[in-house]
Scaffold this active site. Sequence first.
Site, PDB file in Angstrom:
ATOM      1  N   ASP A 166     -11.951  -2.217   3.450  1.00 38.95           N
ATOM      2  CA  ASP A 166     -10.934  -1.623   4.252  1.00 38.95           C
ATOM      3  C   ASP A 166     -11.565  -1.106   5.358  1.00 38.95           C
ATOM      4  O   ASP A 166     -11.483  -1.526   6.837  1.00 38.95           O
ATOM      5  CB  ASP A 166     -10.088  -0.676   3.314  1.00 38.95           C
ATOM      6  N   ASP A 167     -11.989   0.344   5.177  1.00 41.74           N
ATOM      7  CA  ASP A 167     -12.642   1.110   6.530  1.00 41.74           C
ATOM      8  C   ASP A 167     -13.880   1.773   5.895  1.00 41.74           C
ATOM      9  O   ASP A 167     -14.156   2.765   5.718  1.00 41.74           O
ATOM     10  CB  ASP A 167     -11.610   2.233   6.871  1.00 41.74           C
ATOM     11  N   GLU A 205       0.648  -1.167  -0.029  1.00 39.26           N
ATOM     12  CA  GLU A 205       0.074  -0.019  -0.085  1.00 39.26           C
ATOM     13  C   GLU A 205       1.071   1.182  -0.071  1.00 39.26           C
ATOM     14  O   GLU A 205       1.035   1.843  -0.999  1.00 39.26           O
ATOM     15  CB  GLU A 205      -0.896  -0.081   1.324  1.00 39.26           C
TER      16      GLU A 205
END
Length: 331
Positions: A276-277, A198
Amino acid sequence: MTTLARLNALPKAEIHVHLEGTFAPETLAAWAAQAKVDLPRPVERLFEFAGLANFLQFLDFASGLANTPERLAQLAREFCERLARDGTGYADLIFNPTHWHAWHGQLPAMLDALDAGFREAEQDGLPPVGLCVSLLRTQTEGEAVELVELLTRLRHPRVVALSVDGNEAAAGRTGPRFASAFAQAKAAGLRRTVHAGESSGPEGVRDAVELLQADRIDHGGRAIEDAAVVDLLVQRQIPLGICPTSNVVLKVYPDLDAHPLERLRQAGIPVSLATDDPSLLGATLPGEYARAQQHYGWNDAVLRAVARTSIEASFANADVKADLLARLARW
């Protein structure tokens, strides 16, 4: 049936999602008011972030408000409700104890509080969840080993894996530092999932596989920058939990045209989609599938293959996997 409804009905698992990223803004505003703490921004702009570092700082703030067992159980329950709304049949949920300041030194109590919320949700027919307990990249080798030793002593049935997350660019290379802890986790029967590729380049992905013995990689997109790393992932069939919306919002890639998701898939790497979030980034799992389908022209066979990877790469038990795969075959 609309495209989004079809993708909601697609049997799938989610294998890259963080508890810290599931707060509702209204919940945080209420908790902050009760604690007489100022929000960093007005509630209507609460989830606007300047980049990855600012985003990670916010996670610490939000998690610090969840300072009672009841609030943790509430988060667990609300997460299972989110899964049900998205048509997700199982999730491996990552959480990093370092973000939860009110619970430092109290990991067993934190696990029990979350477990209570998950058990209640599952008894009400909501999807099951496994917990991946995560190291932060800035922790020491000793702290990592200490966490694994604690998890090994606890043998908490809700915990399925050891994880590591955080800003790779800020922490520098961490594979050698955590190799011992991940080896101990493997020996203790814990699965391993590693954030890499990432904010780090392909070398982080290689370290995750070769040093940390990762069962799967969270993100992994930047593997595309090194053909040898792509070959390594293909040869070992290491799955990636890719989060396109997250990567664009947090400026890892400018847009889906630049994102390597489709190139990684066509190279033969098992890929799955994840949020992810989700609350903080405005993502849903059916929405991730819809964006990929529209942008890359995925047909039903590709959608089914990506969903299959999500199920097979999950750390769900055999019965849960078999049920989801059977449903997927009928989709």
